[in-house]
Scaffold this motif. Structure first.
Motif, PDB file in Angstrom:
ATOM      1  N   PRO A 139       6.774 -23.992   9.192  1.00 39.91           N
ATOM      2  CA  PRO A 139       7.692 -24.633   8.250  1.00 39.91           C
ATOM      3  C   PRO A 139       8.599 -23.711   7.441  1.00 39.91           C
ATOM      4  O   PRO A 139       9.521 -24.175   6.784  1.00 39.91           O
ATOM      5  CB  PRO A 139       6.742 -25.382   7.311  1.00 39.91           C
ATOM      6  CG  PRO A 139       5.491 -24.560   7.324  1.00 39.91           C
ATOM      7  CD  PRO A 139       5.391 -24.001   8.717  1.00 39.91           C
ATOM      8  N   LYS A 140       8.329 -22.404   7.475  1.00 41.07           N
ATOM      9  CA  LYS A 140       9.181 -21.518   6.668  1.00 41.07           C
ATOM     10  C   LYS A 140       9.239 -20.127   7.278  1.00 41.07           C
ATOM     11  O   LYS A 140       8.378 -19.718   8.050  1.00 41.07           O
ATOM     12  CB  LYS A 140       8.707 -21.452   5.219  1.00 41.07           C
ATOM     13  CG  LYS A 140       7.343 -20.826   5.035  1.00 41.07           C
ATOM     14  CD  LYS A 140       6.925 -20.857   3.569  1.00 41.07           C
ATOM     15  CE  LYS A 140       5.489 -20.393   3.406  1.00 41.07           C
ATOM     16  NZ  LYS A 140       5.059 -20.388   2.014  1.00 41.07           N
ATOM     17  N   ILE A 141      10.301 -19.427   6.887  1.00 39.37           N
ATOM     18  CA  ILE A 141      10.499 -18.028   7.263  1.00 39.37           C
ATOM     19  C   ILE A 141      10.407 -17.211   5.983  1.00 39.37           C
ATOM     20  O   ILE A 141      10.990 -17.587   4.959  1.00 39.37           O
ATOM     21  CB  ILE A 141      11.873 -17.810   7.934  1.00 39.37           C
ATOM     22  CG1 ILE A 141      11.966 -18.623   9.224  1.00 39.37           C
ATOM     23  CG2 ILE A 141      12.115 -16.329   8.206  1.00 39.37           C
ATOM     24  CD1 ILE A 141      13.338 -18.575   9.882  1.00 39.37           C
ATOM     25  N   VAL A 142       9.665 -16.106   6.039  1.00 38.07           N
ATOM     26  CA  VAL A 142       9.572 -15.205   4.893  1.00 38.07           C
ATOM     27  C   VAL A 142      10.014 -13.807   5.310  1.00 38.07           C
ATOM     28  O   VAL A 142       9.981 -13.459   6.492  1.00 38.07           O
ATOM     29  CB  VAL A 142       8.140 -15.134   4.304  1.00 38.07           C
ATOM     30  CG1 VAL A 142       7.715 -16.479   3.767  1.00 38.07           C
ATOM     31  CG2 VAL A 142       7.158 -14.614   5.314  1.00 38.07           C
ATOM     32  N   MET A 143      10.456 -13.048   4.337  1.00 35.68           N
ATOM     33  CA  MET A 143      10.860 -11.665   4.589  1.00 35.68           C
ATOM     34  C   MET A 143      10.712 -10.872   3.308  1.00 35.68           C
ATOM     35  O   MET A 143      10.615 -11.450   2.219  1.00 35.68           O
ATOM     36  CB  MET A 143      12.309 -11.601   5.066  1.00 35.68           C
ATOM     37  CG  MET A 143      13.316 -11.917   3.980  1.00 35.68           C
ATOM     38  SD  MET A 143      15.027 -11.717   4.497  1.00 35.68           S
ATOM     39  CE  MET A 143      15.235 -13.133   5.533  1.00 35.68           C
ATOM     40  N   THR A 144      10.696  -9.546   3.463  1.00 36.63           N
ATOM     41  CA  THR A 144      10.718  -8.668   2.296  1.00 36.63           C
ATOM     42  C   THR A 144      11.977  -7.812   2.390  1.00 36.63           C
ATOM     43  O   THR A 144      12.373  -7.382   3.476  1.00 36.63           O
ATOM     44  CB  THR A 144       9.468  -7.763   2.238  1.00 36.63           C
ATOM     45  OG1 THR A 144       9.355  -7.027   3.457  1.00 36.63           O
ATOM     46  CG2 THR A 144       8.208  -8.583   2.015  1.00 36.63           C
ATOM     47  N   VAL A 145      12.601  -7.598   1.237  1.00 40.62           N
ATOM     48  CA  VAL A 145      13.813  -6.787   1.144  1.00 40.62           C
ATOM     49  C   VAL A 145      13.629  -5.839  -0.033  1.00 40.62           C
ATOM     50  O   VAL A 145      13.119  -6.248  -1.089  1.00 40.62           O
ATOM     51  CB  VAL A 145      15.071  -7.661   0.917  1.00 40.62           C
ATOM     52  CG1 VAL A 145      16.327  -6.808   0.848  1.00 40.62           C
ATOM     53  CG2 VAL A 145      15.209  -8.715   2.004  1.00 40.62           C
ATOM     54  N   ILE A 146      14.031  -4.591   0.134  1.00 44.20           N
ATOM     55  CA  ILE A 146      13.929  -3.631  -0.966  1.00 44.20           C
ATOM     56  C   ILE A 146      14.774  -4.146  -2.133  1.00 44.20           C
ATOM     57  O   ILE A 146      15.958  -4.452  -1.974  1.00 44.20           O
ATOM     58  CB  ILE A 146      14.372  -2.222  -0.526  1.00 44.20           C
ATOM     59  CG1 ILE A 146      13.494  -1.734   0.639  1.00 44.20           C
ATOM     60  CG2 ILE A 146      14.301  -1.244  -1.697  1.00 44.20           C
ATOM     61  CD1 ILE A 146      13.977  -0.444   1.283  1.00 44.20           C
TER      62      ILE A 146
END
Length: 168
Positions: free
Chosen positions: A114-121
């Motif tokens: 159901p969702k997309i997650v990511m990490t960004v500096i």
């Protein structure tokens, strides 16, 4: 054309990803990390191991038989993790990144996630703003940045990741 990368693509992927994130070549684009990090973004060994893991997919974007973009998608419990979104520095701002994001959403839906997650500096404000324009929201969660022999901070600012997500 967007297709699934294979082990045969590792060398080209490695060259593309490192050229877009670090070093002088990355400064031709707007998503460089060269002003905050030295070292490599990835290695051929890491990419090979990534592709060989059945929970991972690297999508590659080719045009005229040239690799110009890619994205890593990792199946997690109830979400798809998106990482290493890469577009050749000379072709950034041409819509390639947006097409890869759209394909990631299709991939998440096909997996029933159901969702997309990511990490960004966190200091990469322009990039975070771009993701927000593409429907991602700041979850408020933060994660420490893993400095290592590969990822070498060259800024005085403390680095941390912000966690973004998008419901699909």
């Amino acid at each position: 054309m967007i297709t699934k990368a294979t082990v045969e693509d590792v060398s080209l992927l490695n060259t593309l990803i490192n050229s877009a994130y670090r070093g002088e070549s990355s400064k031709k684009g707007w998503t460089t990390e060269a002003n905050i990090l030295e070292g490599l973004r990835t290695t051929e060994q890491e990419l090979t191991e990534t592709i060989q893991n059945p929970k991972n997919t690297i999508l590659k974007f080719t045009e005229n038989s040239q690799l110009i973009g890619c994205v890593l998608l990792v199946e997690k419990e109830q979400q798809l993790y998106l990482g290493m979104l890469t577009v050749s520095p000379e072709l950034q701002n041409s819509g390639v990144g947006k097409k890869l994001l759209q394909q990631a959403e299709i991939h998440a839906s096909a997996l029933g996630l159901p969702k997309i997650v990511m990490t960004v500096i966190a200091v990469r404000e322009e990039l975070i703003a771009w993701y927000k324009r593409n429907g991602y929201e700041d979850t408020g969660a933060r994660e420490p940045f893993p400095a290592s022999d590969v990822h070498i901070p060259i800024t005085e600012k403390p680095l941390e990741f912000i966690v973004l997500e998008k419901k699909v």
